[in-house]
Scaffold this active site. Structure first.
Site, PDB file in Angstrom:
ATOM      1  N   HIS A 180     -25.491  22.768   2.042  1.00 16.56           N
ATOM      2  CA  HIS A 180     -25.619  23.299   0.680  1.00 16.56           C
ATOM      3  C   HIS A 180     -24.591  24.403   0.452  1.00 16.56           C
ATOM      4  CE1 HIS A 180     -27.461  24.710  -3.003  1.00 16.56           C
ATOM      5  NE2 HIS A 180     -27.356  25.959  -2.518  1.00 16.56           N
TER       6      HIS A 180
ATOM      7  N   CYS B 118       0.812  -1.216   0.000  1.00 16.81           N
ATOM      8  CA  CYS B 118       0.000   0.000   0.000  1.00 16.81           C
ATOM      9  C   CYS B 118       0.848   1.270   0.000  1.00 16.81           C
ATOM     10  CB  CYS B 118      -0.933  -0.036   1.209  1.00 16.81           C
ATOM     11  SG  CYS B 118      -1.823   1.494   1.480  1.00 16.81           S
TER      12      CYS B 118
ATOM     13  N   HIS C 178      -7.989  -1.071   3.405  1.00 20.91           N
ATOM     14  CA  HIS C 178      -8.863  -0.816   4.558  1.00 20.91           C
ATOM     15  C   HIS C 178      -9.454  -2.101   5.108  1.00 20.91           C
ATOM     16  CE1 HIS C 178     -10.773   0.187   0.679  1.00 20.91           C
ATOM     17  NE2 HIS C 178     -11.844  -0.437   1.145  1.00 20.91           N
TER      18      HIS C 178
HETATM   19  C1  LIG Z   1      -1.025  -0.380  -7.609  1.00 17.37           C
HETATM   20  C2  LIG Z   1      -1.887  -0.723  -6.441  1.00 17.37           C
HETATM   21  C3  LIG Z   1      -2.818   0.181  -6.001  1.00 17.37           C
HETATM   22  C4  LIG Z   1      -3.614  -0.118  -4.915  1.00 17.37           C
HETATM   23  N1  LIG Z   1      -4.526   0.811  -4.520  1.00 17.37           N
HETATM   24  C5  LIG Z   1      -5.323   0.541  -3.461  1.00 17.37           C
HETATM   25  C6  LIG Z   1      -6.240   1.509  -3.007  1.00 17.37           C
HETATM   26  O1  LIG Z   1      -6.352   2.602  -3.554  1.00 17.37           O
HETATM   27  N2  LIG Z   1      -6.993   1.216  -1.937  1.00 17.37           N
HETATM   28  C7  LIG Z   1      -6.905   0.006  -1.302  1.00 17.37           C
HETATM   29  O2  LIG Z   1      -7.624  -0.216  -0.335  1.00 17.37           O
HETATM   30  N3  LIG Z   1      -6.033  -0.928  -1.711  1.00 17.37           N
HETATM   31  C8  LIG Z   1      -5.232  -0.696  -2.775  1.00 17.37           C
HETATM   32  N4  LIG Z   1      -4.320  -1.624  -3.166  1.00 17.37           N
HETATM   33  C9  LIG Z   1      -4.255  -2.901  -2.426  1.00 17.37           C
HETATM   34  C10 LIG Z   1      -3.488  -2.744  -1.125  1.00 17.37           C
HETATM   35  O3  LIG Z   1      -2.206  -2.257  -1.410  1.00 17.37           O
HETATM   36  C11 LIG Z   1      -3.401  -4.081  -0.409  1.00 17.37           C
HETATM   37  O4  LIG Z   1      -4.696  -4.594  -0.224  1.00 17.37           O
HETATM   38  C12 LIG Z   1      -2.745  -3.927   0.944  1.00 17.37           C
HETATM   39  O5  LIG Z   1      -1.430  -3.449   0.783  1.00 17.37           O
HETATM   40  C13 LIG Z   1      -2.725  -5.268   1.681  1.00 17.37           C
HETATM   41  O6  LIG Z   1      -2.028  -5.149   2.876  1.00 17.37           O
HETATM   42  P1  LIG Z   1      -1.274  -6.401   3.527  1.00 17.37           P
HETATM   43  O7  LIG Z   1      -0.644  -5.873   4.746  1.00 17.37           O
HETATM   44  O8  LIG Z   1      -2.184  -7.544   3.612  1.00 17.37           O
HETATM   45  O9  LIG Z   1      -0.162  -6.813   2.472  1.00 17.37           O
HETATM   46  P2  LIG Z   1       1.079  -6.011   1.898  1.00 17.37           P
HETATM   47  O10 LIG Z   1       0.806  -4.566   1.878  1.00 17.37           O
HETATM   48  O11 LIG Z   1       1.432  -6.674   0.624  1.00 17.37           O
HETATM   49  O12 LIG Z   1       2.216  -6.218   2.991  1.00 17.37           O
HETATM   50  C14 LIG Z   1       2.827  -7.438   3.210  1.00 17.37           C
HETATM   51  C15 LIG Z   1       4.248  -7.181   3.643  1.00 17.37           C
HETATM   52  O13 LIG Z   1       4.807  -8.410   4.099  1.00 17.37           O
HETATM   53  C16 LIG Z   1       6.167  -8.440   3.740  1.00 17.37           C
HETATM   54  N5  LIG Z   1       6.582  -9.852   3.751  1.00 17.37           N
HETATM   55  C17 LIG Z   1       6.153 -10.851   2.966  1.00 17.37           C
HETATM   56  N6  LIG Z   1       6.723 -12.022   3.310  1.00 17.37           N
HETATM   57  C18 LIG Z   1       7.556 -11.736   4.347  1.00 17.37           C
HETATM   58  C19 LIG Z   1       8.416 -12.515   5.145  1.00 17.37           C
HETATM   59  N7  LIG Z   1       8.524 -13.829   4.976  1.00 17.37           N
HETATM   60  N8  LIG Z   1       9.131 -11.896   6.120  1.00 17.37           N
HETATM   61  C20 LIG Z   1       9.002 -10.546   6.332  1.00 17.37           C
HETATM   62  N9  LIG Z   1       8.204  -9.765   5.602  1.00 17.37           N
HETATM   63  C21 LIG Z   1       7.469 -10.347   4.634  1.00 17.37           C
HETATM   64  C22 LIG Z   1       6.196  -7.804   2.363  1.00 17.37           C
HETATM   65  O14 LIG Z   1       7.476  -7.288   2.083  1.00 17.37           O
HETATM   66  C23 LIG Z   1       5.159  -6.700   2.515  1.00 17.37           C
HETATM   67  O15 LIG Z   1       5.748  -5.477   2.842  1.00 17.37           O
HETATM   68  C24 LIG Z   1      -3.481  -1.354  -4.246  1.00 17.37           C
HETATM   69  C25 LIG Z   1      -2.530  -2.270  -4.669  1.00 17.37           C
HETATM   70  C26 LIG Z   1      -1.739  -1.968  -5.749  1.00 17.37           C
HETATM   71  C27 LIG Z   1      -0.719  -2.969  -6.188  1.00 17.37           C
END
Ligand SMILES: Cc1cc2nc3c(=O)[nH]c(=O)nc-3n(C[C@H](O)[C@H](O)[C@H](O)COP(=O)(O)OP(=O)(O)OC[C@H]3O[C@@H](n4cnc5c(N)ncnc54)[C@H](O)[C@@H]3O)c2cc1C
Length: 512
Positions: A491, A86, A368
């Site tokens: 408004h 994100c 979110h």
């Molecule tokens: C271009 C783009 C635009 C987006 N726009 C939106 C938006 O506008 N609004 C929205 O709600 N969502 C958006 N998203 C989706 C959103 O980014 C994800 O849903 C969100 O980041 C998920 O969060 P997460 O913590 O589950 O995973 P991630 O953000 O992917 O975080 C996981 C983290 O775990 C780390 N990791 C993985 N394996 C290991 C390990 N073994 N050891 C240590 N660290 C590790 C990774 O490096 C990463 O930093 C977008 C995604 C993209 C690609």
């Protein structure tokens, strides 16, 4: 109150054999300062109340909430910065580019009728990218500050299960360490799904990660996949001057959640802005061996074939859960056929002290949603209850105009056999949209035909992403269209269109 979670004293003497305690005889142990025997080990397997793998939105929010709840918590992140997809390569950088490319496009094409004469407008792409990087750096550093403020230990490295309670970490700066957790949360996120036969080099064939970091505007860009990420990134580069063609297998853009009427409307608008669409079309193969990339496409039902030529191809066919290298096999955890870690309603795996949240498990891949799950997971650990309403998670597409929705769309209601009524209100009849010369789109309510309860709200319009918060609140509280219609709205605001759409659903709108 939660005795089992209370932090233990960190400097307790070693009372049982450990690999680096000196052992004089089978029953005699000497207390030693272990630090002098570490070679690249930052900490020994110290036990925390909670260890989180992944410092994305799911992981970092869980870490902060755990710290606030008084848990002894560590968060392992391998990227080198916090905030995950994100903050680093997703929501935040893409929105920076969307905002600034919209400004550029508006200054180029939409100032004269507003009484502003602008000359000599030039794109400085390098600076636009710098502005994006500044926002990203500020926010990721901000999370690091919040870790410190909430006593979260930040371990920079790649974590993998050594056993059910121990995570071995390969540190970014070299060496290894391990950390034990009474509770563990997996929040390792997702990655872009590759397209078979196309080699992603993040230069000619890019995922969204390459698409937010291009150093020049491509002449021709093909976007494979007309979902939200494809349309947002396609919009950015189209506004900056690329000829963008979106190839989509389905008959509509925006993904299956977007209401079909809204999808058609936004497609028309994006076409007016210069984007081209090939719907019901599948990509058969790609050839990136030459200077340009050639993409062979065919009608989804078979038949008409065509080859598209592009300087850059964006693969945006979706994302898949990321659990590679986690050592799941060491603890007997499996993923389902779509790579998702399987959990119960409290985010527990079959090993109940290990929970999973965010993109690497079920549900929409949205920041979110990940954040809600993080808060709930910590509440389950500390209080035994938590709450996420999966029926009220908004979606937003940050094109211009924006598209936002929450709840069910018409196709879903029809499929479920639910009798519903529709009320809508166009922004052309809204005074604020008119004064802003920004009138494309509408607000649409779908309500239960008998009870008037809101089932879905779909918006295309300026600031739809902000307005949908009101819709989400209404849905969360089980409001009817009449409840919204009888709520006074200031408004002149765009939000009056929201109120009028509610009025149109249960009675009649005033201004249309
Ligand atoms: C271009 C783009 C635009 C987006 N726009 C939106 C938006 O506008 N609004 C929205 O709600 N969502 C958006 N998203 C989706 C959103 O980014 C994800 O849903 C969100 O980041 C998920 O969060 P997460 O913590 O589950 O995973 P991630 O953000 O992917 O975080 C996981 C983290 O775990 C780390 N990791 C993985 N394996 C290991 C390990 N073994 N050891 C240590 N660290 C590790 C990774 O490096 C990463 O930093 C977008 C995604 C993209 C690609």
């Amino acid at each position: 109150m939660f005795k089992h979670l209370l932090p233990k004293a960190t400097s307790r003497p070693l009372l049982r054999p450990a690999s680096n305690t000196f052992r004089a005889s089978p029953s005699t142990f000497y207390l030693v300062d272990r630090s002098q025997y570490r070679r690249g080990y930052a900490t020994e397997a110290e036990e925390k109340d909670l260890v989180i793998i992944g410092g994305g939105v799911a992981g970092y929010v869980a870490a902060i909430k755990a710290g606030q709840a008084g848990l002894k918590v560590a968060c392992i992140e391998k990227r080198g910065t916090l905030g995950g997809t994100c903050l680093n390569v997703g929501c935040i950088p893409s929105k920076s580019l969307l905002n600034n490319s919209h400004l550029y496009h508006q200054i180029l094409h939409d100032t004269k009728n507003r009484g502003i004469d602008v000359e000599g407008v030039k794109l400085n792409l390098e600076q636009m990218m710098k502005a994006k990087d500044t926002s990203v750096a500020g926010l990721t550093k901000g999370v690091e500050f919040l870790f410190k403020k909430n006593n979260v230990e930040y371990i920079k490295g790649t974590g993998a299960f050594a056993d059910e309670h121990t995570i071995a970490v390969n540190l970014i700066d070299g060496g290894e360490t391990s950390v034990r957790g009474k509770n563990i949360i997996i929040a390792t996120g997702s990655e872009a799904t590759p397209f078979p036969g196309l080699n992603i080099d993040e230069k000619k064939v890019v995922t969204s990660t390459g698409a937010i970091a291009m150093t020049k505007v491509p002449k021709k860009m093909v976007v494979i996949g007309g979902g939200i990420i494809g349309l947002e990134m396609g919009s950015v580069w189209s506004r900056l001057g690329a000829e963008v063609t979106v190839v989509e297998f389905l008959g509509q853009i925006g993904g299956p959640g977007m209401d079909a009427e809204i999808s058609k409307a936004i497609q028309k608008t994006l076409q007016k802005q210069g984007m081209k669409f090939k719907l019901n079309t599948k990509v058969m193969s790609g050839d990136d061996s030459g200077e340009s990339v050639k993409i062979a496409v065919e009608a989804a039902k078979g038949g008409k074939e065509e080859t598209l030529d592009a300087d850059v191809v964006l693969v945006a066919i979706g994302r898949r859960p990321y659990t590679a290298g986690l050592g799941l096999e060491n603890i007997g955890l499996e993923t389902d056929n779509r790579g998702r870690l399987v959990i119960d309603q409290e985010y527990r795996t079959k090993l109940p002290h290990i929970r999973v949240i965010g993109d690497c498990t079920f549900g929409p891949m949205l920041a979110h949603k990940a954040e809600e799950e993080a808060v709930a997971a910590i509440e389950y650990i500390t209080k035994n209850y938590g709450h996420v309403n999966y029926g009220a998670i908004p979606s937003v597409m940050y094109t211009h105009p924006e598209v936002a929705w929450v709840g069910q769309n018409e196709a879903e209601l029809k499929e479920a056999g639910i009798k519903y009524k529709v009320g809508s209100f166009p922004f052309t009849a809204n005074s604020r949209a008119k004064t802003n010369l920004d009138t494309e789109g509408m607000v649409k309510f779908l309500c239960d035909a008998e009870t008037d309860r809101i089932l879905g709200i779909h918006i295309m319009g300026p600031n739809a992403g902000e307005m949908i918060a009101e819709g989400t609140l209404a849905l969360e509280y089980g409001a009817s269209a009449e409840d919204v219609a009888r709520t006074c709205h200031a408004h002149p605001t765009l939000a009056e269109a929201f109120k009028e759409a509610a009025m149109a659903t249960y009675d009649k709108a005033v201004h249309y």
